[in-house]
Structures are given as structure tokens and as C-alpha cells.
Design a protein around this motif. Sequence first.
Motif, PDB file in Angstrom:
ATOM      1  N   ASP A  55      -5.660   3.481  -0.038  1.00 18.37           N
ATOM      2  CA  ASP A  55      -6.937   2.748   0.055  1.00 18.37           C
ATOM      3  C   ASP A  55      -7.730   3.147   1.302  1.00 18.37           C
ATOM      4  N   GLU A  56      -7.369   4.273   1.937  1.00 19.86           N
ATOM      5  CA  GLU A  56      -8.102   4.835   3.095  1.00 19.86           C
ATOM      6  C   GLU A  56      -7.836   4.120   4.419  1.00 19.86           C
ATOM      7  N   THR A  57      -7.118   2.993   4.393  1.00 27.76           N
ATOM      8  CA  THR A  57      -6.757   2.367   5.667  1.00 27.76           C
ATOM      9  C   THR A  57      -5.655   3.206   6.317  1.00 27.76           C
ATOM     10  N   HIS A  58      -5.384   2.941   7.590  1.00 24.48           N
ATOM     11  CA  HIS A  58      -4.325   3.702   8.246  1.00 24.48           C
ATOM     12  C   HIS A  58      -3.579   2.840   9.269  1.00 24.48           C
ATOM     13  N   GLU A  59      -2.461   3.378   9.706  1.00 18.81           N
ATOM     14  CA  GLU A  59      -1.674   2.703  10.736  1.00 18.81           C
ATOM     15  C   GLU A  59      -0.965   3.767  11.585  1.00 18.81           C
ATOM     16  N   VAL A 116      -1.762   7.364   6.550  1.00 20.16           N
ATOM     17  CA  VAL A 116      -2.995   7.036   5.828  1.00 20.16           C
ATOM     18  C   VAL A 116      -2.601   6.605   4.413  1.00 20.16           C
ATOM     19  N   TYR A 117      -3.130   5.434   3.987  1.00 18.81           N
ATOM     20  CA  TYR A 117      -2.762   4.874   2.687  1.00 18.81           C
ATOM     21  C   TYR A 117      -3.791   5.242   1.630  1.00 18.81           C
ATOM     22  N   LYS A 132       0.849  -1.200   0.000  1.00 16.67           N
ATOM     23  CA  LYS A 132       0.000   0.000   0.000  1.00 16.67           C
ATOM     24  C   LYS A 132       0.879   1.242   0.000  1.00 16.67           C
ATOM     25  N   LYS A 141      -0.249   9.177  12.212  1.00 14.64           N
ATOM     26  CA  LYS A 141      -1.120   8.166  11.627  1.00 14.64           C
ATOM     27  C   LYS A 141      -0.862   8.183  10.128  1.00 14.64           C
TER      28      LYS A 141
END
Lengths: 77, 77, 145, 145
Positions: free
Chosen positions: D137-141, D134-135, D49, D132
Amino acid sequence: MKIEVLFFGVLTEVSKVDKLVIHDVKNLEGLMNELNIRYPDLQKYTFQISVNREIIHKNKSFKDGDEVAFLPPFAGG
Amino acid sequence: MKIEVLFFGVLTEVSKVDKLVIHDVKNLEGLMNELNIRYPDLQKYTFQISVNREIIHKNKSFKDGDEVAFLPPFAGG
Amino acid sequence: MKTIVPYLFHGPIKPSEIANLIEKYSGNRDAGAYSFFLGQVRADRVGGKRVREIVYTAYEDMVAGEAGRIKEELFDIYDDLIHLEIRHSVGSVKTGEISLLVFAVSRHREQAFKACNETVEKVKQKFPVWKKEVYEDETHEWKES
Amino acid sequence: MKTIVPYLFHGPIKPSEIANLIEKYSGNRDAGAYSFFLGQVRADRVGGKRVREIVYTAYEDMVAGEAGRIKEELFDIYDDLIHLEIRHSVGSVKTGEISLLVFAVSRHREQAFKACNETVEKVKQKFPVWKKEVYEDETHEWKES
């Protein structure tokens, strides 16, 4: 007596709130007991704790209005 | 055979010119003899010598068109 | 600003050019760290006289060679390095104006720092550049680095 | 750009602000050396990602205290230091944009370099800031430093 509890970073996803007001906890140990009941997942995370913006390393008695914060590892820059 | 001689920095105040064309000197030793006669003050200064933009550390024979430069200590920045 | 060789420019280096450099290289989305060094002419007092300007001269053809060698060396050592820019003034630079710019871009911060720092030291050692300090009373002195 | 505490600013740091800083401090004719560090958000790939932006949050009141302490420490160590500026973004910073600026001014180059370098390390260690990732594809980590 009440204290303010702040959550930051990934911990906001555990607590679902940034800030919490808690009444009648005398010290950090009491607060941890209370929070571990509310948020059992909290124990899975690494964090430091500050009281009034100073990081503390052992149990500590609270006074009215103290600001206690849960700080995951810093990640600035 | 001719070579070009360049002076930089404080040495331009000794030579009074930036550039000189000199005929019929075979090597660095010959050039130094020639220049010490023209500019006796030259011996008072610290400098390095380059031939075709490479600093040299010992006597060297010249070929036609060589560019010999007299370089006081660098002072960039 | 007239380019002489790619590393030498007439007169002071302008703050706006520094902004332009950042804008230019921030296009590279692999870049994570920029390290800049700027050297400025100080209004030093020398024996009661105040510096007004520095007049730089350079052995231009030799600068190009030395700069190329410095860049080669550093790109060899620092494999994380993306870009290294060296700009030195020739001619008059007044007090409060900038005469040297070194700019290193890399993915992570450590190599940008080191490359920038080392380049500044190497420029001072290896660039055939000379400076004439001119004082407010019109006298001058040739300075070593 | 809204100031939150003197060290935190909403959104990315603009290249033009960097030029402004240089113009501001070059007024000081004792200044001889500027060292800048800029940290930029990279378009890293994480498990296939691609990073789109980083959203920074900070414990704002605590940042002010930590920044003050860092500055005090460094001005104690480096007596040649004239100015030390620390700016960190909060909120969204996209790839190719700058999120951290450290700027040290001193008379001579050595202390500007060291102060800048050490400040960057201390900001990473001591600033209560979280990121945070944010990728696309809207996911995050949530990332550690």
C-alpha cells in the motif's frame, strides 16, 4: 572551522536532509546542543555517532573537515 | 535358496567382481565361511555388512533373494 | 546430467546447476535464507604424486534410503526449513570440479545454516559412497572420508 | 551491476553472478570447500500489510572499513581460508530477490562453514546499512536487523 554532519536511515526523516554543513561547533556536546534545537525529535531515537567513520562513545573535540554521522541501529542483510 | 552378494570400494579388488550369487547358505556365519575360503584376503579389510540395505551387527538368517553387501568405510563428499 | 537415484548424478556438478537451483527456489517468497555447501576435488599431493581425479562409486539403492532418512530427521528438527537438496556425484570428477552439493532453504538464516552443516556431516557419515583417488601416474588409492 | 565500494552493489544479487563466482574460484585447485550464504527479501506480512520491497541505504565509506576489518579478523583466525567474498545490495530489492551474499572458500569444509557463518553475523552487526520495508500500500517502515 566546519564539519559535515550525515544522517542515515530513519533519522533522515527527522533531519529531512542526508547531509548538513555546520560551522563553529567545537565538540560533540556543542553539536548536540545545536541539533537538538534544530530537530527536537532527534531525542526520541536510538543512534550511535561516528567521527570520520569510527564510532565514538564520549565527547570529542572536532577539527576542520571532520565527518560526523548519526547512525540508527544497523539493519543489514 | 539363493542370495545376492555385493562388493563395494576396495573390496571389489579382493573379490574381482561387483556381484556374486550364492546358493544354499543359511545365514551370515555360513556366508562368511564360504567367502573366507574364496577370498582369504577379505579378513585384512575393515567393512560393515548390510542385508537388504540395512546395516546389521550380528549373525542373521537369510531368506531367498536377500541382498547382502560388503561395505568398506564410507568416503562420500 | 543423468539422474540415478534423486541424490546421485553422473560426473561433476556444474556451477550453472547451482544458479538454476537458486532461481527455482527463489520463487518461494517465504524463503529468506539459502545456505549452500559445495565440495570440490582438490589437487592434493600424496607422497609426491598429484591427484588427477576421484572416481566415486555408490550403493545406489541404499543411498536413496539414507538420504530420505536424513531429510526426514532434519525436517523434524528444523521447523523453519523449506527445502533441503542433496546431490552427490558418481563416476569421475576431476580436480577443480564439484562432487557434492547441499542446499538448505529456510525462512530465517539460523536453520538454513544448521541444516546445511548437519546434512554435509551426515552425508559423509551415512552415504554408502566410496572414492578412488587416481594420480597423474595412473596409480590409485581407495580413500576413507 | 555497478560497484560502489567493493562490497556494495546497486539492486539485487543475481543467481548467475553466484555461478560466476564458483567458476572463478574453482580455478584454484587447492580449494576443497565452498560455503555460501544468500539472504533474500521475504514477502512477510506486517500487521496485515504485505512487504513489496526493501530499500537499503548504506554509509558507503564506512562499509569499506568494516568489511576490511571483518576479512582481516577471519583470515587471522582461519588459516585454511582461501577466499572470502561479501556482497550487499543497496537500493531497491523486491521480495524473492537476493540482497546479501557471503562466500567462503577453504581447503577443508570446517573453516569454510565457520567463516561463512561468522561473516554473516558480523555483517549484520557491523555493516552500517539500513533497511526501509515498503508495503504493497506504499507505506513504509524502517526496520532493525
